[in-house]
Design a protein around this motif. Structure first.
Motif, short mmCIF file in Angstrom:
data_model
loop_
_atom_site.label_atom_id
_atom_site.label_comp_id
_atom_site.label_asym_id
_atom_site.label_seq_id
_atom_site.Cartn_x
_atom_site.Cartn_y
_atom_site.Cartn_z
N ILE A 12 -5.62 4.47 -7.19
CA ILE A 12 -5.66 3.31 -6.30
C ILE A 12 -7.08 2.76 -6.23
CG2 ILE A 12 -5.40 2.54 -3.90
CD1 ILE A 12 -3.02 4.55 -3.70
N TYR B 34 0.83 -1.21 0.00
CA TYR B 34 0.00 0.00 0.00
C TYR B 34 0.86 1.26 0.00
CZ TYR B 34 -3.87 3.10 0.45
OH TYR B 34 -4.77 4.10 0.21
N LEU C 158 2.06 1.74 -3.47
CA LEU C 158 0.95 2.25 -4.28
C LEU C 158 0.79 3.75 -4.09
CD1 LEU C 158 -1.86 -0.41 -3.82
CD2 LEU C 158 -0.76 0.21 -5.97
#
Length: 148
Positions: free
Chosen positions: A120, A108, A111
């Motif tokens: 996302i 995450y 990302l």
């Protein structure tokens, strides 16, 4: 093997709702080549022959290389994926096998470094939708038609 159940026929409204999610994903800002890599990799992980066949052909029609399509299952070792593609492929794997460890903080964080919040969200939608299609395909025993 014959198809067990045809959701399009037996519950057209449910299938159309899934189709609406698919349309949102296709119309997102995520590049088409990455969309197809997501669908190919998830379909491979889920063992959905029908979707794997369909998305491989779509990727080829859109100019993707055979090398990148065939190599997607070994993306960690293959040199021809960008950092942005690699984190998405890792996300595909973590979401597809979410029952094992969830989505890791490391993925995450990467990302967030490489994608906007909007992107996302679009990636999540693309991955969730193909996983739903894969599960329906596998449960229904959908099979691709053999190439001639």
């Amino acid at each position: 093997m014959s198809i067990r159940f045809n959701l399009m026929k037996e519950n057209a409204a449910a299938y159309a709702a899934l189709g609406n999610l698919d349309t949102l994903g296709r119309e997102s800002s995520i590049p088409k080549d990455l969309q197809e890599l997501i669908k190919i990799y998830a379909s491979s992980l889920n063992h959905c022959a029908f979707c794997l066949d369909m998305h491989t052909k779509e990727a080829l029609e859109n100019g993707e290389t055979i090398q990148r399509i065939v190599g997607v299952n070994a993306w960690r070792e293959a040199p021809f994926y960008s950092d942005k593609e690699r984190v998405v492929l890792e996300l595909v794997e973590e979401v597809t096998f979410i029952h094992q460890h969830g989505v890791s903080d490391a993925v995450y964080a990467e990302l967030e470094r490489l994608y906007s919040e909007k992107e996302i969200g679009e990636l999540y939608l693309l991955i969730a939708t193909i996983n739903a299609y894969n599960r329906l395909g596998v449960m229904s025993q959908m099979q691709p038609k053999a190439d001639k």
